[in-house]
Write a protein that holds these residues in place. Structure first.
Motif, short mmCIF file in Angstrom:
data_model
loop_
_atom_site.label_atom_id
_atom_site.label_comp_id
_atom_site.label_asym_id
_atom_site.label_seq_id
_atom_site.Cartn_x
_atom_site.Cartn_y
_atom_site.Cartn_z
N LEU A 155 1.26 7.68 -10.67
CA LEU A 155 1.87 8.42 -11.11
C LEU A 155 3.15 8.39 -10.66
O LEU A 155 4.95 8.22 -11.32
CB LEU A 155 1.12 10.12 -11.81
CG LEU A 155 0.70 9.27 -13.16
CD1 LEU A 155 0.39 11.31 -13.32
CD2 LEU A 155 1.27 9.40 -14.61
N ALA A 156 3.82 8.97 -9.28
CA ALA A 156 4.54 9.00 -8.62
C ALA A 156 5.52 8.04 -8.82
O ALA A 156 6.69 7.35 -9.04
CB ALA A 156 4.16 9.16 -7.13
N HIS A 216 0.45 -1.13 -0.32
CA HIS A 216 -0.20 0.21 0.51
C HIS A 216 0.48 1.02 -0.21
O HIS A 216 2.22 1.47 0.23
CB HIS A 216 -0.56 0.26 1.07
CG HIS A 216 -1.90 -0.78 1.45
ND1 HIS A 216 -1.80 -2.25 1.75
CD2 HIS A 216 -3.47 -0.84 0.48
CE1 HIS A 216 -2.69 -3.31 1.98
NE2 HIS A 216 -3.81 -2.19 0.87
N HIS A 217 0.70 2.32 -0.70
CA HIS A 217 1.01 3.86 -1.07
C HIS A 217 -0.03 4.93 -0.24
O HIS A 217 -0.62 4.93 -0.17
CB HIS A 217 1.63 3.72 -2.30
CG HIS A 217 2.68 2.94 -2.71
ND1 HIS A 217 4.19 2.50 -2.25
CD2 HIS A 217 2.68 1.65 -3.28
CE1 HIS A 217 4.28 1.24 -2.70
NE2 HIS A 217 3.28 0.55 -3.79
N ASN A 218 1.43 6.10 0.42
CA ASN A 218 0.44 6.81 -0.04
C ASN A 218 -0.71 7.28 1.13
O ASN A 218 -1.34 7.77 0.64
CB ASN A 218 -0.11 7.68 -0.76
CG ASN A 218 -0.24 9.36 -0.60
OD1 ASN A 218 0.48 9.38 0.68
ND2 ASN A 218 -1.10 9.91 -1.66
N SER A 263 -4.28 -4.50 -9.40
CA SER A 263 -4.85 -2.69 -7.87
C SER A 263 -3.43 -1.31 -9.10
O SER A 263 -2.52 -1.25 -8.46
CB SER A 263 -4.94 -2.67 -6.76
OG SER A 263 -4.68 -1.61 -6.25
N PRO A 264 -4.05 -0.31 -8.59
CA PRO A 264 -3.41 1.40 -9.24
C PRO A 264 -2.92 1.36 -8.34
O PRO A 264 -1.56 2.00 -8.32
CB PRO A 264 -4.36 1.81 -9.97
CG PRO A 264 -5.56 1.73 -9.12
CD PRO A 264 -5.43 0.00 -9.37
N GLY A 265 -2.54 1.03 -6.77
CA GLY A 265 -1.92 1.26 -5.94
C GLY A 265 -2.63 2.71 -4.99
O GLY A 265 -1.93 3.01 -4.62
N GLY A 266 -3.41 2.99 -5.43
CA GLY A 266 -3.52 4.55 -5.17
C GLY A 266 -4.33 6.06 -6.40
O GLY A 266 -4.88 5.23 -7.06
N GLY A 267 -4.86 6.06 -5.62
CA GLY A 267 -4.70 7.42 -7.51
C GLY A 267 -4.17 8.09 -7.58
O GLY A 267 -2.91 7.30 -7.77
N ASP A 284 7.24 6.86 -12.03
CA ASP A 284 8.10 8.66 -12.39
C ASP A 284 7.43 8.80 -13.67
O ASP A 284 8.20 9.49 -14.98
CB ASP A 284 9.81 7.59 -12.97
CG ASP A 284 10.14 9.19 -13.28
OD1 ASP A 284 9.73 10.03 -12.09
OD2 ASP A 284 10.96 8.56 -13.71
N GLY A 285 5.87 9.00 -13.18
CA GLY A 285 5.69 10.29 -14.45
C GLY A 285 4.26 9.07 -15.62
O GLY A 285 3.97 10.32 -17.12
N MET A 286 5.29 8.29 -15.61
CA MET A 286 4.76 7.64 -17.42
C MET A 286 3.31 6.78 -17.02
O MET A 286 2.88 6.14 -15.79
CB MET A 286 5.65 6.03 -17.29
CG MET A 286 7.24 6.79 -17.87
SD MET A 286 8.02 5.36 -18.10
CE MET A 286 6.97 4.67 -19.15
N GLU A 287 2.25 7.31 -17.84
CA GLU A 287 1.05 6.63 -18.24
C GLU A 287 1.27 5.03 -18.56
O GLU A 287 1.38 5.29 -19.74
CB GLU A 287 0.60 7.40 -18.96
CG GLU A 287 -0.21 8.82 -18.78
CD GLU A 287 -1.02 8.80 -17.72
OE1 GLU A 287 -1.95 8.02 -17.68
OE2 GLU A 287 -1.06 10.21 -17.01
#
Length: 329
Positions: free
Chosen positions: A117-118, A44-46, A108-112, A121-124
């Motif tokens: 993106l963080a 989990h992140h943030n 899962s995307p891992g957050g918002g 490293d900004g890659m979509e």
């Protein structure tokens, strides 16, 4: 019935992240002594209430502190990462702890959006690449990148005699199809969403294709469990988990409140209804009740293994819950 653990390294209010991570190690050692089969850690992140942002590091710490447990991820958020890097990380873990490492991955995307993106490293990075990533991850693990592939000639190192077992985590037929197509184990996240579980597991078994690592379908199911000596005590302890689930789903506080705080809270009718709905993801009660409900779930899903997650405030009461469960089996 085989029991295993999923641990999100939750932080109770008044506690530090350092203390929560040490409790993860303590619980792993404790559950190994009780006879549990696997110990998986989440990613989990943030979030201020879940300390497990790096399952790879936790896996190494847990495996080094135990002797028999299978230790793994539940799971690595594959869409954010390179299959090669994940393969190499888990090969290193396998080199240190042969035939004890599980590599569970999720979509899962891992957050918002900003958190994701963080991480990239900004890659979509599109989520629909997950199927391709699962395939490449398995190819890197087994040294099977085919001729003509853009990565042909690239090998995941270090070379190891054995490779981690691979699992796909899912909530519906979509995740089940990925697991079936590539011949991995399938973990059904009943603790997140029980609504499509039976269909998902059935689809996985019907479509399963044997792979180098797995010849027959393998299913485990993750469920919230709070077990105590009495039904009343289990309900009292579960109040902290009830409030925690409400707050998490609202994107609010992700630390676990005390039973006293949860019990003193005045809930709206809508929140009470949500708690009732969330209880479908949980088994809460005394040992007799919990055993009966686990047996029903085992029959429903056709599985012999459960990953148990217990997110309550008091660590000693959590340990006691796992002890009571072990006595049932």
């Amino acid at each position: 019935m085989r029991l295993s653990v999923l641990d999100q390294s939750p932080i109770s209010k008044g506690q530090t992240a350092e203390e929560a991570l040490q409790q993860t190690i303590q619980l792993a050692v404790h559950t190994e002594q009780l006879g549990y089969h696997r110990y998986w850690v989440a990613e989990h992140h943030n979030t201020n209430g879940l300390a497990g942002s790096s399952p790879e590091i936790l896996i190494g710490q847990i495996a080094a502190s135990t002797r028999r447990l299978r230790v793994g991820s539940g799971g690595v958020l594959l869409p954010q990462y390179s299959p090669l890097k994940v393969a190499e990380t888990f090969r290193v873990l396998e080199a240190f702890h042969p035939e004890r490492i599980d590599l569970g991955v999720g979509r899962s995307p891992g957050g918002g959006k900003r958190t994701r993106l963080a991480l990239t490293d900004g890659m979509e990075k599109p989520l629909h690449s997950f199927s391709r990533q699962v395939k490449e991850l398995q190819q890197f693990l087994h040294g099977d990148i085919p001729k003509g592939h853009e990565y042909y000639g690239v090998s995941a190192r270090p070379a190891t005699k054995t490779v981690p077992s691979m699992w796909v985590l899912g909530l519906s037929e979509r995740g089940a199809k990925h697991a079936a197509l590539y011949g991995t184990g399938f973990t059904m996240g009943h603790f997140i969403s029980p609504d499509k579980g039976e269909e998902a597991v059935r689809t996985y078994r019907e479509r399963f294709r044997p792979s180098k690592s797995l010849k027959m379908p393998q299913v485990n199911v993750c469920v919230f469990v709070v077990c105590a000596d009495t039904q009343e005590e289990a309900e009292r302890l579960a109040a902290s988990q009830d409030l925690w689930l409400l707050e998490v789903e609202k994107g609010l506080e992700t630390r676990i409140a005390s039973v006293e705080e949860a019990s003193a809270r005045t809930y709206t009718e809508k929140e009470i209804e949500k708690i009732r709905s969330n209880r479908r993801r949980c088994i809460i009660g005394d040992p007799h009740h919990v055993k009966r409900e686990l047996d029903l779930l085992a029959e429903k899903y056709g599985t012999e293994e459960f990953l148990v997650i217990t997110n309550i405030y008091d660590f000693n009461k959590k340990k006691r819950s796992y002890e009571l469960l072990a006595e049932l089996m």
